[in-house]
Design a protein around this motif. Structure first.
Motif, PDB file in Angstrom:
ATOM      1  N   ASP A 294       0.827  -1.213   0.000  1.00 50.62           N
ATOM      2  CA  ASP A 294       0.000   0.000   0.000  1.00 50.62           C
ATOM      3  C   ASP A 294       0.859   1.260   0.000  1.00 50.62           C
ATOM      4  O   ASP A 294       0.591   2.199  -0.752  1.00 50.62           O
ATOM      5  CB  ASP A 294      -0.924   0.008   1.228  1.00 50.62           C
ATOM      6  CG  ASP A 294      -1.861  -1.187   1.243  1.00 50.62           C
ATOM      7  OD1 ASP A 294      -2.406  -1.514   0.182  1.00 50.62           O
ATOM      8  OD2 ASP A 294      -2.033  -1.800   2.310  1.00 50.62           O
TER       9      ASP A 294
ATOM     10  N   TYR B   9       2.905   6.957  11.179  1.00 48.47           N
ATOM     11  CA  TYR B   9       3.670   5.757  11.518  1.00 48.47           C
ATOM     12  C   TYR B   9       4.837   6.090  12.447  1.00 48.47           C
ATOM     13  O   TYR B   9       5.260   5.248  13.240  1.00 48.47           O
ATOM     14  CB  TYR B   9       4.168   5.084  10.235  1.00 48.47           C
ATOM     15  CG  TYR B   9       3.023   4.667   9.351  1.00 48.47           C
ATOM     16  CD1 TYR B   9       2.368   3.452   9.553  1.00 48.47           C
ATOM     17  CD2 TYR B   9       2.559   5.498   8.332  1.00 48.47           C
ATOM     18  CE1 TYR B   9       1.296   3.075   8.755  1.00 48.47           C
ATOM     19  CE2 TYR B   9       1.483   5.130   7.523  1.00 48.47           C
ATOM     20  CZ  TYR B   9       0.864   3.916   7.754  1.00 48.47           C
ATOM     21  OH  TYR B   9      -0.207   3.553   6.976  1.00 48.47           O
TER      22      TYR B   9
ATOM     23  N   HIS C   8      -5.946   7.762  12.585  1.00 45.95           N
ATOM     24  CA  HIS C   8      -5.086   6.832  13.331  1.00 45.95           C
ATOM     25  C   HIS C   8      -5.286   6.973  14.842  1.00 45.95           C
ATOM     26  O   HIS C   8      -4.542   6.368  15.612  1.00 45.95           O
ATOM     27  CB  HIS C   8      -3.619   7.088  12.981  1.00 45.95           C
ATOM     28  CG  HIS C   8      -3.246   6.705  11.583  1.00 45.95           C
ATOM     29  ND1 HIS C   8      -2.570   5.535  11.282  1.00 45.95           N
ATOM     30  CD2 HIS C   8      -3.462   7.322  10.390  1.00 45.95           C
ATOM     31  CE1 HIS C   8      -2.382   5.456   9.971  1.00 45.95           C
ATOM     32  NE2 HIS C   8      -2.907   6.534   9.409  1.00 45.95           N
TER      33      HIS C   8
ATOM     34  N   TYR D  88       7.738  -1.554   4.142  1.00 40.28           N
ATOM     35  CA  TYR D  88       6.490  -1.713   3.393  1.00 40.28           C
ATOM     36  C   TYR D  88       5.282  -1.756   4.328  1.00 40.28           C
ATOM     37  O   TYR D  88       5.300  -2.433   5.356  1.00 40.28           O
ATOM     38  CB  TYR D  88       6.533  -3.001   2.567  1.00 40.28           C
ATOM     39  CG  TYR D  88       7.648  -3.046   1.560  1.00 40.28           C
ATOM     40  CD1 TYR D  88       7.609  -2.259   0.410  1.00 40.28           C
ATOM     41  CD2 TYR D  88       8.760  -3.870   1.749  1.00 40.28           C
ATOM     42  CE1 TYR D  88       8.639  -2.291  -0.514  1.00 40.28           C
ATOM     43  CE2 TYR D  88       9.789  -3.913   0.824  1.00 40.28           C
ATOM     44  CZ  TYR D  88       9.724  -3.120  -0.303  1.00 40.28           C
ATOM     45  OH  TYR D  88      10.743  -3.153  -1.220  1.00 40.28           O
ATOM     46  N   VAL D  89       4.240  -1.026   3.927  1.00 41.25           N
ATOM     47  CA  VAL D  89       2.946  -1.113   4.604  1.00 41.25           C
ATOM     48  C   VAL D  89       2.038  -1.974   3.730  1.00 41.25           C
ATOM     49  O   VAL D  89       1.790  -1.662   2.566  1.00 41.25           O
ATOM     50  CB  VAL D  89       2.309   0.284   4.804  1.00 41.25           C
ATOM     51  CG1 VAL D  89       0.934   0.158   5.455  1.00 41.25           C
ATOM     52  CG2 VAL D  89       3.222   1.163   5.643  1.00 41.25           C
ATOM     53  N   ASP D  90       1.565  -3.075   4.302  1.00 37.97           N
ATOM     54  CA  ASP D  90       0.721  -4.020   3.570  1.00 37.97           C
ATOM     55  C   ASP D  90      -0.492  -4.313   4.439  1.00 37.97           C
ATOM     56  O   ASP D  90      -0.421  -5.114   5.374  1.00 37.97           O
ATOM     57  CB  ASP D  90       1.503  -5.302   3.275  1.00 37.97           C
ATOM     58  CG  ASP D  90       0.698  -6.297   2.454  1.00 37.97           C
ATOM     59  OD1 ASP D  90      -0.474  -6.000   2.168  1.00 37.97           O
ATOM     60  OD2 ASP D  90       1.224  -7.366   2.108  1.00 37.97           O
TER      61      ASP D  90
ATOM     62  N   SER E 200      -2.625  -4.030   7.410  1.00 38.07           N
ATOM     63  CA  SER E 200      -2.358  -3.583   8.779  1.00 38.07           C
ATOM     64  C   SER E 200      -0.929  -3.886   9.215  1.00 38.07           C
ATOM     65  O   SER E 200      -0.520  -3.501  10.309  1.00 38.07           O
ATOM     66  CB  SER E 200      -3.331  -4.256   9.756  1.00 38.07           C
ATOM     67  OG  SER E 200      -3.191  -5.668   9.699  1.00 38.07           O
ATOM     68  N   SER E 201      -0.154  -4.574   8.374  1.00 40.66           N
ATOM     69  CA  SER E 201       1.224  -4.894   8.753  1.00 40.66           C
ATOM     70  C   SER E 201       2.167  -3.799   8.268  1.00 40.66           C
ATOM     71  O   SER E 201       2.028  -3.291   7.153  1.00 40.66           O
ATOM     72  CB  SER E 201       1.643  -6.250   8.181  1.00 40.66           C
ATOM     73  OG  SER E 201       1.985  -6.152   6.823  1.00 40.66           O
ATOM     74  N   VAL E 202       3.118  -3.447   9.124  1.00 44.36           N
ATOM     75  CA  VAL E 202       4.115  -2.424   8.804  1.00 44.36           C
ATOM     76  C   VAL E 202       5.496  -3.030   9.013  1.00 44.36           C
ATOM     77  O   VAL E 202       5.844  -3.449  10.120  1.00 44.36           O
ATOM     78  CB  VAL E 202       3.954  -1.180   9.694  1.00 44.36           C
ATOM     79  CG1 VAL E 202       5.024  -0.137   9.360  1.00 44.36           C
ATOM     80  CG2 VAL E 202       2.574  -0.584   9.545  1.00 44.36           C
TER      81      VAL E 202
END
Length: 544
Positions: free
Chosen positions: A43, A77, A104, A432-434, A436-438
């Motif tokens: 993302d 983030y 957020h 990488y932000v994918d 909900s995983s960062v």
């Protein structure tokens, strides 16, 4: 003073620079990079915060030069790690980031500044200078310290007839130039473009002319933060007696903020909700949409794919009122082709003057070099070709070649006694932000995704008896995306079985992993030779 760029050098995006002095850290910008085709499923791409992660208590402030995603998008983030890092920026910039942080569930500590203000942030005194860009309220920052002075332009250009009347303040540039600039960090995006960037004022009449000739709906796609462009579309729509609906969540949010703060002048009774569009004839509607960069989930891409509530049809006109960010070309042309196949006319920068850049061209950059006369130059914000072109401009203006620092993300630069030198390198890779995983997705996993998408997937399941060396079941082969029927593998199954049996009989100590590798090699070489493919192969050997 130590300067470490964590993003923005060698790429258009992820802009972030850390300044370090007496144990304290000052950060300028914290942006995202948008993924390219070879990063499927990603993302966003963030700067690598590892260098400062253990020192967030030492951060005296995060200065945001303006409100574009490539400069503020990664702030949430960073603030997840420490929510009370002070954010310093102009009124509009802070309003945009506060709205983003609200999603957020972070309430930031902010300090609003404007051009001419100076703030002491630990050992750094930051003075803010008005610059013109494709979003209102952009600021350059002049940093004074006991170790020397640094000028950071952020993104800027020198439009002499700006829509909002706010020019790049060259008088202020001259004052800090007289004081002395030890290190100049300067926008490089258009350093390879000769001359001067076209004024925004020339775009309005073109948009108005296009809208006036269209008999059906007009859809204008732009960046969701390009308030100047939206302003021109509103004026053109009003002049042609059309209503305007904003399409895309970020467009609706940002324009609501701009209107509320007075940066967007909205004519009376011109705005309608997207749900009301069908109540008006096609020739009375303009849609202002996101998706000008071909982003797969943005409104315009979904229109081109036919899965948006706005259905594009014969006679509609789409205006792409934005520049092409390097790396997005394929996505944008895919959208253009999709829209044209539906019968729409597409107007873009290749066939009409519907956009101008927000960045200074070579002629404007030379002006700043001659005004500031910096001792050292570090080009920022650009791909390597842009940084190199900017470095050459600095040399042409009289900066010694050894004082022009062509750096990359993670370069460590020390400013001492008026000299800036690269003294080391740290790790500053992609995060990488994918979903909900960062930071959990690695380059290796992205390679697997590309293999799955391009070459397909084959699983092989075999049950063997370790004692007898006999195969009890299988090998069973299942393929997906290899574009072949399963029965094509009949010829290789006996060879896999033979290789396994031979391996077990020759060495009873083979591990399950070693047996699986034998299956992978046997099948892989056959598929490569016979089918000309290199799919992902997942072998499973079950022992009884």
């Amino acid at each position: 003073m130590r300067i470490v760029p964590l993003g923005g050098l060698g790429e258009i995006g992820r802009n972030m620079t850390v300044f370090e002095l007496n144990g304290k850290l000052l950060i300028v910008d914290c942006g995202v990079l948008f993924p390219e085709e070879e990063q499927p499923g990603v993302d966003l791409i963030l700067p690598d915060f590892s260098y400062i992660e253990d020192r967030l208590d030492d951060v005296v402030g995060l200065v945001l030069t303006h409100g574009h995603e490539d400069h503020i998008g990664a702030v949430p983030y960073l603030l997840r790690r420490k929510a009370d890092i002070p954010l310093i920026g102009s009124k509009l910039t802070l309003a945009l980031i506060e709205a983003k942080l609200q999603e957020h569930r972070i309430t930031p500590y902010t300090l609003t500044v404007r051009e001419g203000d100076a703030e002491q942030l630990g050992p750094f005194e930051c003075e803010f200078i008005a610059v013109n860009h494709s979003i209102p309220d952009a600021l350059a920052v002049f940093i004074r310290s006991e170790a020397g002075s640094v000028m950071h332009t952020g993104d800027f250009k020198m439009d002499q007839l700006p829509l909002d009347g706010r020019i790049t303040d060259l008088r202020h540039f001259a004052r800090v130039g007289e004081e002395g600039v030890d290190l100049y960090l300067v926008d490089s995006t258009n350093a390879h473009v000769p001359g001067f960037t076209t004024p925004e004022q020339e775009i309005g009449p073109v948009i108005d002319q296009v809208i006036s000739k269209v008999q059906r709906r007009v859809i204008v796609a732009s960046f969701s933060s390009h308030i100047h462009r939206v302003q021109q579309v509103l004026h053109a729509a009003a002049a042609n007696d059309r209503k305007v609906a904003f399409v895309g969540r970020s467009m609706v949010r940002n324009m609501s903020i701009a209107k509320q703060l007075g940066y967007l002048d909205v004519p009376d009774n011109i705005l309608i909700d997207l749900k009301q569009v069908d109540q008006y004839p096609d020739h009375k509607v303009v849609l202002m949409s996101t998706g000008s960069q071909g982003e797969p989930m943005a409104a315009l891409s979904r229109m081109a794919n036919g899965d948006h509530r706005v259905q594009v049809g014969q006679g509609d006109t789409v205006i792409l009122a934005s520049s092409l960010i390097p790396g997005n070309e394929n996505g944008v042309y895919r959208v253009i082709n999709g829209l044209m196949s539906l019968g729409a006319d597409v107007v873009h920068k290749d066939n009409a003057k519907v956009h101008v850049s927000g960045h200074a061209s070579a002629g404007e950059l030379l002006y700043t070099y001659n005004i500031l006369k910096p001792a050292n130059v570090m080009p920022v914000h650009g791909e390597h070709r842009h940084l190199i072109a900017n470095g050459k401009l600095a040399e042409q203006s009289g900066v010694p070649r050894e004082n022009v620092l062509l750096c990359e993300d993670g370069s460590v630069v020390d400013l001492r006694d008026g000299l800036a030198r690269t003294v080391g390198q740290i790790e500053a890779g992609y995060v990488y932000v994918d979903g909900s995983s960062v930071g959990e997705i690695t380059d290796s996993e992205l390679k697997d995704r590309r293999t799955l998408g391009e070459e397909g997937f084959i699983s092989v399941i075999t049950v063997v008896n370790r004692q007898t060396g006999k195969i009890i079941s299988g090998p069973d082969i299942h393929a997906r995306g290899v574009a072949e029927e399963d029965d094509v593998f009949k010829k290789i199954k006996p060879k896999i079985a033979e290789a396994l049996t031979e391996a077990i009989e020759s060495n009873k100590e083979h591990t399950t992993h070693q047996l699986q590798q034998i299956v992978r090699r046997t099948l892989g070489s056959w598929v490569s030779r016979k089918l000309r493919r290199k799919p992902m192969i997942v072998p499973v050997v079950v022992e009884t």
